[in-house]
Design a protein around this motif. Sequence first.
Motif, PDB file in Angstrom:
ATOM      1  N   ALA A 133      37.355 -45.238  -1.116  1.00 41.42           N
ATOM      2  CA  ALA A 133      37.853 -46.611  -1.199  1.00 41.42           C
ATOM      3  C   ALA A 133      37.923 -47.292   0.160  1.00 41.42           C
ATOM      4  O   ALA A 133      37.913 -48.524   0.242  1.00 41.42           O
ATOM      5  CB  ALA A 133      39.237 -46.621  -1.848  1.00 41.42           C
ATOM      6  N   LEU A 134      37.982 -46.508   1.229  1.00 42.66           N
ATOM      7  CA  LEU A 134      38.232 -47.083   2.557  1.00 42.66           C
ATOM      8  C   LEU A 134      36.996 -47.239   3.428  1.00 42.66           C
ATOM      9  O   LEU A 134      37.037 -47.974   4.418  1.00 42.66           O
ATOM     10  CB  LEU A 134      39.260 -46.230   3.305  1.00 42.66           C
ATOM     11  N   VAL A 135      35.917 -46.555   3.112  1.00 43.44           N
ATOM     12  CA  VAL A 135      34.708 -46.653   3.945  1.00 43.44           C
ATOM     13  C   VAL A 135      34.239 -48.099   4.027  1.00 43.44           C
ATOM     14  O   VAL A 135      34.114 -48.789   3.015  1.00 43.44           O
ATOM     15  CB  VAL A 135      33.586 -45.770   3.373  1.00 43.44           C
ATOM     16  N   ASP A 136      34.013 -48.563   5.250  1.00 42.82           N
ATOM     17  CA  ASP A 136      33.410 -49.882   5.479  1.00 42.82           C
ATOM     18  C   ASP A 136      31.951 -49.678   5.832  1.00 42.82           C
ATOM     19  O   ASP A 136      31.622 -48.980   6.800  1.00 42.82           O
ATOM     20  CB  ASP A 136      34.107 -50.621   6.630  1.00 42.82           C
ATOM     21  N   ASP A 137      31.074 -50.309   5.046  1.00 41.42           N
ATOM     22  CA  ASP A 137      29.641 -50.179   5.282  1.00 41.42           C
ATOM     23  C   ASP A 137      29.222 -50.972   6.519  1.00 41.42           C
ATOM     24  O   ASP A 137      29.999 -51.757   7.082  1.00 41.42           O
ATOM     25  CB  ASP A 137      28.884 -50.679   4.051  1.00 41.42           C
ATOM     26  N   VAL A 138      27.990 -50.781   6.938  1.00 41.57           N
ATOM     27  CA  VAL A 138      27.397 -51.576   8.020  1.00 41.57           C
ATOM     28  C   VAL A 138      27.610 -53.058   7.720  1.00 41.57           C
ATOM     29  O   VAL A 138      27.452 -53.500   6.580  1.00 41.57           O
ATOM     30  CB  VAL A 138      25.895 -51.256   8.152  1.00 41.57           C
ATOM     31  N   THR A 139      27.976 -53.821   8.756  1.00 44.15           N
ATOM     32  CA  THR A 139      28.349 -55.246   8.692  1.00 44.15           C
ATOM     33  C   THR A 139      29.719 -55.467   8.058  1.00 44.15           C
ATOM     34  O   THR A 139      30.163 -56.598   7.938  1.00 44.15           O
ATOM     35  CB  THR A 139      27.319 -56.140   7.954  1.00 44.15           C
ATOM     36  N   GLY A 140      30.409 -54.383   7.694  1.00 46.09           N
ATOM     37  CA  GLY A 140      31.709 -54.535   7.051  1.00 46.09           C
ATOM     38  C   GLY A 140      32.865 -54.657   8.006  1.00 46.09           C
ATOM     39  O   GLY A 140      34.007 -54.789   7.588  1.00 46.09           O
ATOM     40  N   PRO A 200      31.858 -56.811  15.196  1.00 44.95           N
ATOM     41  CA  PRO A 200      30.875 -56.418  16.210  1.00 44.95           C
ATOM     42  C   PRO A 200      31.598 -55.751  17.386  1.00 44.95           C
ATOM     43  O   PRO A 200      32.741 -56.108  17.669  1.00 44.95           O
ATOM     44  CB  PRO A 200      30.255 -57.756  16.628  1.00 44.95           C
ATOM     45  N   PRO A 201      31.005 -54.797  18.082  1.00 45.71           N
ATOM     46  CA  PRO A 201      29.663 -54.258  17.859  1.00 45.71           C
ATOM     47  C   PRO A 201      29.606 -53.162  16.814  1.00 45.71           C
ATOM     48  O   PRO A 201      28.573 -52.539  16.624  1.00 45.71           O
ATOM     49  CB  PRO A 201      29.323 -53.697  19.244  1.00 45.71           C
ATOM     50  N   PHE A 202      30.716 -52.948  16.088  1.00 42.40           N
ATOM     51  CA  PHE A 202      30.766 -51.870  15.111  1.00 42.40           C
ATOM     52  C   PHE A 202      30.218 -52.293  13.748  1.00 42.40           C
ATOM     53  O   PHE A 202      30.305 -51.538  12.786  1.00 42.40           O
ATOM     54  CB  PHE A 202      32.192 -51.340  15.001  1.00 42.40           C
ATOM     55  N   ASP A 203      29.654 -53.503  13.675  1.00 42.39           N
ATOM     56  CA  ASP A 203      29.016 -53.949  12.441  1.00 42.39           C
ATOM     57  C   ASP A 203      27.713 -53.188  12.181  1.00 42.39           C
ATOM     58  O   ASP A 203      27.097 -53.333  11.128  1.00 42.39           O
ATOM     59  CB  ASP A 203      28.755 -55.458  12.469  1.00 42.39           C
ATOM     60  N   LYS A 204      27.286 -52.383  13.140  1.00 40.64           N
ATOM     61  CA  LYS A 204      26.101 -51.544  12.965  1.00 40.64           C
ATOM     62  C   LYS A 204      26.500 -50.095  12.656  1.00 40.64           C
ATOM     63  O   LYS A 204      25.658 -49.207  12.646  1.00 40.64           O
ATOM     64  CB  LYS A 204      25.213 -51.603  14.208  1.00 40.64           C
ATOM     65  N   CYS A 205      27.782 -49.883  12.422  1.00 40.01           N
ATOM     66  CA  CYS A 205      28.308 -48.546  12.131  1.00 40.01           C
ATOM     67  C   CYS A 205      29.015 -48.547  10.780  1.00 40.01           C
ATOM     68  O   CYS A 205      29.393 -49.594  10.251  1.00 40.01           O
ATOM     69  CB  CYS A 205      29.324 -48.122  13.188  1.00 40.01           C
ATOM     70  N   LEU A 206      29.189 -47.360  10.238  1.00 35.27           N
ATOM     71  CA  LEU A 206      30.086 -47.169   9.104  1.00 35.27           C
ATOM     72  C   LEU A 206      31.423 -46.711   9.658  1.00 35.27           C
ATOM     73  O   LEU A 206      31.481 -45.909  10.592  1.00 35.27           O
ATOM     74  CB  LEU A 206      29.532 -46.124   8.138  1.00 35.27           C
ATOM     75  N   VAL A 207      32.486 -47.246   9.086  1.00 34.02           N
ATOM     76  CA  VAL A 207      33.830 -46.932   9.568  1.00 34.02           C
ATOM     77  C   VAL A 207      34.619 -46.284   8.432  1.00 34.02           C
ATOM     78  O   VAL A 207      34.742 -46.859   7.344  1.00 34.02           O
ATOM     79  CB  VAL A 207      34.554 -48.201  10.058  1.00 34.02           C
TER      80      VAL A 207
END
Length: 221
Positions: free
Chosen positions: A123-130, A133-140
């Motif tokens: 439920a908590l994973v943020d996808d790319v662009t989620g 920036p600059p972490f919009d290219k990462c999954l969090v």
Amino acid sequence: MVELELRPVRTRILTDKDNIVDMIEKYAKQDVGPDDVVSVAESVVAITQGRITRPEDLKVCFLARILCRFIPQEGSLSSVYGMQSAMDAEGKWRVLFALIIGMFAKVIGKSGVFYKLAGTQAALVDDVTGTMPPFDKCLVYGPHDPKAVAEEIKKRLGCYGAAVADVNDLKRAAVLGVSEGLDPKQLARILIDNPFGNASQRTPIVIIKNYAKAERVAKEA
């Protein structure tokens, strides 16, 4: 009657090199009083904990490519990378089982079963662009031990309480961790309009002013 004020706090871009409590103290302490609650966006807490990965570092399996097709497009797990990261965190067979049961539950009119069964990180994973920036290219991933983070914020700033919250612009709010004595459901209602700004606004911290005072007045009424 005491009105609550939601006061966003602007910061620089926070990274995995930062300590979230240090940053909250640096940017927000001067505005925090003993009746206030300090809330912080869960994705920023997770980033400062280093809970991030790049899509190219994931080994995507065949099952992830199939299962992601059954997730609505607005969900992070609709991406093959989002699905793979959830499977890595919670186990691929658990996610598969949760999806099967969740589909049957939807047939009889029950929603949300998949995320209840698939585990917290699903439920908590943020996808790319989620995220910002600059972490919009990462999954969090979701943050580690948000309750302990909230307790440390409260102790460091001397405020009434603290919370780590997951809020978005779709009117979905969940408070993942709170300091002792706070009601997470009540805080979620207060934060439902998403006062956080994790992109160009750079306001991942929101002070809920006069929270304790409002509680005292409500009890006396």
